[in-house]
Design a protein around this motif. Structure first.
Motif, PDB file in Angstrom:
ATOM      1  N   UNK A 191     -20.640   7.553  -1.201  1.00  0.00           N
ATOM      2  CA  UNK A 191     -19.885   6.509  -0.522  1.00  0.00           C
ATOM      3  C   UNK A 191     -19.749   5.267  -1.385  1.00  0.00           C
ATOM      4  N   UNK A 192     -20.745   5.004  -2.239  1.00  0.00           N
ATOM      5  CA  UNK A 192     -20.810   3.725  -2.920  1.00  0.00           C
ATOM      6  C   UNK A 192     -20.573   3.798  -4.425  1.00  0.00           C
ATOM      7  N   UNK A 193     -20.518   5.011  -4.985  1.00  0.00           N
ATOM      8  CA  UNK A 193     -20.331   5.111  -6.425  1.00  0.00           C
ATOM      9  C   UNK A 193     -18.964   4.558  -6.835  1.00  0.00           C
ATOM     10  N   UNK A 194     -18.904   3.888  -7.977  1.00  0.00           N
ATOM     11  CA  UNK A 194     -17.616   3.375  -8.438  1.00  0.00           C
ATOM     12  C   UNK A 194     -16.653   4.503  -8.748  1.00  0.00           C
ATOM     13  N   UNK A 195     -15.374   4.214  -8.567  1.00  0.00           N
ATOM     14  CA  UNK A 195     -14.333   5.182  -8.900  1.00  0.00           C
ATOM     15  C   UNK A 195     -13.981   4.979 -10.361  1.00  0.00           C
ATOM     16  N   UNK A 196     -14.284   5.965 -11.195  1.00  0.00           N
ATOM     17  CA  UNK A 196     -14.069   5.835 -12.629  1.00  0.00           C
ATOM     18  C   UNK A 196     -12.712   6.363 -13.065  1.00  0.00           C
ATOM     19  N   UNK A 197     -12.089   7.189 -12.249  1.00  0.00           N
ATOM     20  CA  UNK A 197     -10.765   7.716 -12.596  1.00  0.00           C
ATOM     21  C   UNK A 197      -9.715   6.618 -12.445  1.00  0.00           C
ATOM     22  N   UNK A 198      -8.622   6.749 -13.179  1.00  0.00           N
ATOM     23  CA  UNK A 198      -7.513   5.805 -13.043  1.00  0.00           C
ATOM     24  C   UNK A 198      -6.592   6.187 -11.887  1.00  0.00           C
ATOM     25  N   UNK A 199      -6.505   7.487 -11.639  1.00  0.00           N
ATOM     26  CA  UNK A 199      -5.640   8.014 -10.586  1.00  0.00           C
ATOM     27  C   UNK A 199      -6.519   8.515  -9.448  1.00  0.00           C
ATOM     28  N   UNK A 207     -19.676  17.010   3.943  1.00  0.00           N
ATOM     29  CA  UNK A 207     -18.313  16.514   3.852  1.00  0.00           C
ATOM     30  C   UNK A 207     -18.139  15.692   2.583  1.00  0.00           C
ATOM     31  N   UNK A 208     -17.027  15.930   1.905  1.00  0.00           N
ATOM     32  CA  UNK A 208     -16.643  15.105   0.768  1.00  0.00           C
ATOM     33  C   UNK A 208     -15.251  14.523   1.015  1.00  0.00           C
ATOM     34  N   UNK A 209     -14.928  14.305   2.292  1.00  0.00           N
ATOM     35  CA  UNK A 209     -13.613  13.796   2.660  1.00  0.00           C
ATOM     36  C   UNK A 209     -13.357  12.463   1.961  1.00  0.00           C
ATOM     37  N   UNK A 210     -12.175  12.318   1.404  1.00  0.00           N
ATOM     38  CA  UNK A 210     -11.764  11.138   0.647  1.00  0.00           C
ATOM     39  C   UNK A 210     -10.483  10.628   1.284  1.00  0.00           C
ATOM     40  N   UNK A 211     -10.582   9.531   2.016  1.00  0.00           N
ATOM     41  CA  UNK A 211      -9.476   9.030   2.828  1.00  0.00           C
ATOM     42  C   UNK A 211      -8.784   7.889   2.093  1.00  0.00           C
ATOM     43  N   UNK A 212      -7.508   8.086   1.807  1.00  0.00           N
ATOM     44  CA  UNK A 212      -6.708   7.113   1.079  1.00  0.00           C
ATOM     45  C   UNK A 212      -5.385   6.916   1.823  1.00  0.00           C
ATOM     46  N   UNK A 238     -10.246   3.482   2.139  1.00  0.00           N
ATOM     47  CA  UNK A 238     -10.250   4.014   3.504  1.00  0.00           C
ATOM     48  C   UNK A 238      -9.663   3.006   4.490  1.00  0.00           C
ATOM     49  N   UNK A 239     -10.108   1.747   4.441  1.00  0.00           N
ATOM     50  CA  UNK A 239      -9.579   0.770   5.403  1.00  0.00           C
ATOM     51  C   UNK A 239      -8.108   0.493   5.132  1.00  0.00           C
ATOM     52  N   UNK A 240      -7.686   0.625   3.877  1.00  0.00           N
ATOM     53  CA  UNK A 240      -6.274   0.457   3.552  1.00  0.00           C
ATOM     54  C   UNK A 240      -5.444   1.605   4.117  1.00  0.00           C
ATOM     55  N   UNK A 241      -6.043   2.791   4.211  1.00  0.00           N
ATOM     56  CA  UNK A 241      -5.356   3.916   4.845  1.00  0.00           C
ATOM     57  C   UNK A 241      -5.157   3.660   6.329  1.00  0.00           C
ATOM     58  N   UNK A 242      -6.101   2.961   6.944  1.00  0.00           N
ATOM     59  CA  UNK A 242      -6.038   2.728   8.381  1.00  0.00           C
ATOM     60  C   UNK A 242      -5.033   1.640   8.747  1.00  0.00           C
ATOM     61  N   UNK A 243      -5.021   0.547   7.985  1.00  0.00           N
ATOM     62  CA  UNK A 243      -4.201  -0.608   8.358  1.00  0.00           C
ATOM     63  C   UNK A 243      -3.047  -0.875   7.409  1.00  0.00           C
TER      64      UNK A 243
END
Length: 353
Positions: free
Chosen positions: A219-227, A286-291, A316-321
């Motif tokens: 949940x907290x690891x940084x996203x290292x990919x560009x895409x 679960x490894x669900x990734x919500x974008x 995730x919150x950007x996906x919601x709102x």
């Protein structure tokens, strides 16, 4: 989408090092489904929710997963003793854990880390980013007891690097709902709730149910990919009981809102959903990734804290709102002095209309 789309500037002074006291005294930013937001407080929740709303809490309990140990000097190959910081993040079996270890470069497969006279672990594997496999000298309940006696609350690094963990954190970093041992981080939105607030919500007609997701590092690891398409989440174990599934399905069938408290509760109910408005009881990794673009099947609104730039939780919150709405809301929160992250303030985000 690019990870850079989810970046924003956050001043260091906005990071909370202690929670609000009392817990329900925290501020709350209400983000309505039409994108309008308003400054409120957590204690205002009964006025912001509706009769019949169902709040879903994560009842996981944080274990003292931060351990300090020593790798003794090697008899062969050189190198004196090394102080080692270990943060457990996923249990593998009765005696095995995956953990993030520092300094990982000073460890080899076969090294033994001593945490106390009674507790040690052998390094059995290493991956990128300090992710290390450990096998302890104890197993099952005996290992749990030894970790509880030796470890401390695993505060996020943005807090732990600024101050020492202390006895107050043992209480502060646990929710009222904590029952099921297994998390290595708190479901922090739940930290805002008090018995007083729960009573007021019940009087308002707000219902509650509980699910479990044992929070891991993913949940907290940084996203290292560009895409975003190249990022892979670490799996976390979650479960929904028959009673919780019935409560959620009944609420959806009756047109009542389902509001998870925290992103972990949201990810759990979305992971166990079988179709729009229907969830099934069960347990799974679960490894669900919500974008943005995700089609929410259960969630109508979300109560959550403020998240890191470029993080999967801000995605995730950007996906919601909506990304534009959340960037505006976060900019407002920063200007207005809201406190960020695990011990910070909260937001109530309604699904975009």
């Amino acid at each position: 989408m690019r990870v850079s789309d989810f970046d924003f500037e956050l001043p260091e002074e906005r990071i909370a090092l202690r929670p609000a006291r009392p817990r329900d005294a925290a501020r709350l930013l209400h983000i309505a489904g039409n994108g309008v937001f308003a400054d409120r407080g957590v204690s205002d929740l009964p006025d912001l929710l509706r009769d019949g709303d169902l709040m879903v809490f994560n009842d996981t309990r944080v274990i003292p997963a931060a351990l300090n140990g020593v790798r003794p000097a090697r008899s062969v190959g050189g190198g004196g003793p090394v102080d080692v910081e270990v943060n457990l993040h996923k249990r593998l079996d009765a005696s095995g854990w995956r953990a993030f270890v520092r300094p990982a470069k000073r460890l080899r497969v076969g090294d033994v880390i001593a945490f106390s006279e009674d507790l040690s672990a052998e390094v059995t594997g290493k991956s990128e980013g300090g992710d290390t496999r450990l096998v302890f000298n104890r197993t099952g309940a005996a290992l749990d007891e030894a970790i509880a006696a030796t470890g401390v609350p695993p505060l996020p690094p943005y807090i732990a690097r600024k101050r020492e963990v202390d006895e107050q954190d043992v209480e502060d970093y646990q929710t009222l709902f904590a029952k099921q041992d297994g998390s290595v981080a708190a479901p922090t939105a739940g930290l805002h709730f008090t018995e007083r607030l729960l009573t007021a919500l019940a009087e308002r007609g707000v219902q509650q149910t509980h699910v479990t997701l044992h929070v891991g590092a993913g949940t907290f690891l940084p996203v290292k990919a560009d895409d975003l398409a190249d990022h892979r989440m670490h799996a976390e174990w979650c479960t929904v009981s028959a009673g919780a599934a019935e409560a959620i399905n009944t609420a959806k069938a009756e047109g009542r809102r389902v509001i998870p408290v925290g992103t972990t509760a949201l990810r759990t109910i979305e992971s166990l959903a079988v179709q729009p408005g229907v969830i099934e009881a069960g347990s799974r990794d679960t490894d669900i990734f919500i974008t943005p673009g995700y089609d929410f099947r259960i969630t109508d609104a979300l109560m959550t804290n403020f998240h890191l730039p470029r993080s999967t939780l801000f995605m995730l919150v950007s996906a919601l709102a909506g990304l534009d709405v959340m960037k505006r809301a976060y900019a407002h929160a920063i200007r207005s002095g809201y406190r960020f992250y695990s011990y910070g303030d909260a937001s109530l985000i309604e699904r975009s209309a």
